[in-house]
Design a protein around this motif. Structure first.
Motif, PDB file in Angstrom:
ATOM      1  N   ARG A  72       0.824  -1.219   0.000  1.00  0.00           N
ATOM      2  CA  ARG A  72       0.000   0.000   0.000  1.00  0.00           C
ATOM      3  C   ARG A  72       0.850   1.257   0.000  1.00  0.00           C
ATOM      4  O   ARG A  72       0.398   2.313  -0.396  1.00  0.00           O
ATOM      5  N   GLY A  73       2.068   1.146   0.498  1.00  0.00           N
ATOM      6  CA  GLY A  73       2.990   2.278   0.537  1.00  0.00           C
ATOM      7  C   GLY A  73       4.393   1.788   0.257  1.00  0.00           C
ATOM      8  O   GLY A  73       4.691   0.612   0.460  1.00  0.00           O
ATOM      9  N   ILE A  74       5.235   2.675  -0.243  1.00  0.00           N
ATOM     10  CA  ILE A  74       6.605   2.285  -0.543  1.00  0.00           C
ATOM     11  C   ILE A  74       7.573   3.247   0.129  1.00  0.00           C
ATOM     12  O   ILE A  74       7.180   4.380   0.413  1.00  0.00           O
ATOM     13  N   PRO A  75       8.793   2.837   0.432  1.00  0.00           N
ATOM     14  CA  PRO A  75       9.314   1.501   0.156  1.00  0.00           C
ATOM     15  C   PRO A  75       8.674   0.435   1.063  1.00  0.00           C
ATOM     16  O   PRO A  75       8.432   0.689   2.236  1.00  0.00           O
ATOM     17  N   ALA A  76       8.415  -0.711   0.460  1.00  0.00           N
ATOM     18  CA  ALA A  76       7.911  -1.871   1.194  1.00  0.00           C
ATOM     19  C   ALA A  76       8.928  -2.988   1.010  1.00  0.00           C
ATOM     20  O   ALA A  76       9.314  -3.298  -0.118  1.00  0.00           O
ATOM     21  N   LEU A  77       9.374  -3.536   2.106  1.00  0.00           N
ATOM     22  CA  LEU A  77      10.394  -4.585   2.073  1.00  0.00           C
ATOM     23  C   LEU A  77       9.830  -5.889   2.609  1.00  0.00           C
ATOM     24  O   LEU A  77       9.159  -5.900   3.643  1.00  0.00           O
ATOM     25  N   PHE A  78      10.103  -6.958   1.895  1.00  0.00           N
ATOM     26  CA  PHE A  78       9.665  -8.292   2.299  1.00  0.00           C
ATOM     27  C   PHE A  78      10.862  -9.222   2.284  1.00  0.00           C
ATOM     28  O   PHE A  78      11.727  -9.110   1.422  1.00  0.00           O
ATOM     29  N   ILE A  79      10.896 -10.156   3.231  1.00  0.00           N
ATOM     30  CA  ILE A  79      11.905 -11.207   3.198  1.00  0.00           C
ATOM     31  C   ILE A  79      11.195 -12.529   2.924  1.00  0.00           C
ATOM     32  O   ILE A  79      10.261 -12.898   3.642  1.00  0.00           O
ATOM     33  N   PHE A  80      11.637 -13.196   1.872  1.00  0.00           N
ATOM     34  CA  PHE A  80      11.112 -14.509   1.509  1.00  0.00           C
ATOM     35  C   PHE A  80      12.145 -15.558   1.871  1.00  0.00           C
ATOM     36  O   PHE A  80      13.338 -15.373   1.636  1.00  0.00           O
ATOM     37  N   LYS A  81      11.679 -16.649   2.437  1.00  0.00           N
ATOM     38  CA  LYS A  81      12.534 -17.793   2.739  1.00  0.00           C
ATOM     39  C   LYS A  81      11.755 -19.027   2.331  1.00  0.00           C
ATOM     40  O   LYS A  81      10.604 -19.191   2.750  1.00  0.00           O
ATOM     41  N   ASN A  82      12.351 -19.852   1.491  1.00  0.00           N
ATOM     42  CA  ASN A  82      11.670 -21.050   0.972  1.00  0.00           C
ATOM     43  C   ASN A  82      10.338 -20.693   0.327  1.00  0.00           C
ATOM     44  O   ASN A  82       9.343 -21.401   0.490  1.00  0.00           O
ATOM     45  N   GLY A  83      10.303 -19.575  -0.390  1.00  0.00           N
ATOM     46  CA  GLY A  83       9.109 -19.197  -1.141  1.00  0.00           C
ATOM     47  C   GLY A  83       8.020 -18.518  -0.335  1.00  0.00           C
ATOM     48  O   GLY A  83       6.983 -18.146  -0.878  1.00  0.00           O
ATOM     49  N   GLU A  84       8.231 -18.343   0.967  1.00  0.00           N
ATOM     50  CA  GLU A  84       7.214 -17.755   1.831  1.00  0.00           C
ATOM     51  C   GLU A  84       7.727 -16.462   2.466  1.00  0.00           C
ATOM     52  O   GLU A  84       8.912 -16.345   2.757  1.00  0.00           O
ATOM     53  N   VAL A  85       6.809 -15.528   2.724  1.00  0.00           N
ATOM     54  CA  VAL A  85       7.180 -14.299   3.419  1.00  0.00           C
ATOM     55  C   VAL A  85       7.413 -14.620   4.891  1.00  0.00           C
ATOM     56  O   VAL A  85       6.555 -15.194   5.555  1.00  0.00           O
ATOM     57  N   VAL A  86       8.600 -14.270   5.385  1.00  0.00           N
ATOM     58  CA  VAL A  86       8.893 -14.493   6.806  1.00  0.00           C
ATOM     59  C   VAL A  86       8.896 -13.192   7.594  1.00  0.00           C
ATOM     60  O   VAL A  86       8.783 -13.196   8.810  1.00  0.00           O
ATOM     61  N   SER A  87       9.035 -12.053   6.890  1.00  0.00           N
ATOM     62  CA  SER A  87       9.022 -10.762   7.565  1.00  0.00           C
ATOM     63  C   SER A  87       8.786  -9.658   6.542  1.00  0.00           C
ATOM     64  O   SER A  87       9.084  -9.834   5.366  1.00  0.00           O
ATOM     65  N   ASN A  88       8.219  -8.545   7.010  1.00  0.00           N
ATOM     66  CA  ASN A  88       8.093  -7.388   6.130  1.00  0.00           C
ATOM     67  C   ASN A  88       8.084  -6.113   6.953  1.00  0.00           C
ATOM     68  O   ASN A  88       7.805  -6.132   8.142  1.00  0.00           O
ATOM     69  N   ARG A  89       8.441  -5.008   6.291  1.00  0.00           N
ATOM     70  CA  ARG A  89       8.454  -3.693   6.921  1.00  0.00           C
ATOM     71  C   ARG A  89       8.283  -2.665   5.829  1.00  0.00           C
ATOM     72  O   ARG A  89       8.516  -2.935   4.666  1.00  0.00           O
TER      73      ARG A  89
END
Length: 106
Positions: A72-89
């Protein structure tokens, strides 16, 4: 390793199918805070090479990936591990804060 530009077409291959954790940066050329964190992410990409991959998705050129992730807003950061989101900010942060967030998540 420098950051990798990812498109809607390459998102699954580069992010979800990666064999190492991936930090995804949703950004846009006109976004000031995005430009603030760009150099820090570039440095972290080089420093953490082999442990994590950092990719950038331009939301103006690749809206489908952003919509699919609920950005919805940027910058948006996501961490993917094994194809799944494990964290975002979202929002800008200093390099040290980004680094500790990545290290805690992977």
């Amino acid at each position: 390793m420098a950051t990798v530009a990812v498109t809607d077409d390459t998102f699954d291959a580069e992010v979800k199918n990666s064999d190492i954790p991936v930090v995804v940066d949703f950004w846009a050329e006109w976004c000031g805070p995005c430009k603030q964190i760009g150099p820090a992410l570039e440095e972290l990409s080089n420093e953490m090479d082999g442990k994590v991959k950092v990719v950038k998705v331009d939301v103006d050129s690749n809206p489908n990936s952003a919509v699919a992730m609920g950005v919805r807003g940027i910058p948006a950061l996501f961490i993917f591990k094994n194809g799944e989101v494990v964290s975002n900010r979202s929002g800008a942060a200093p390099k040290a804060a980004l680094q500790s967030w990545i290290e805690e998540s992977i």
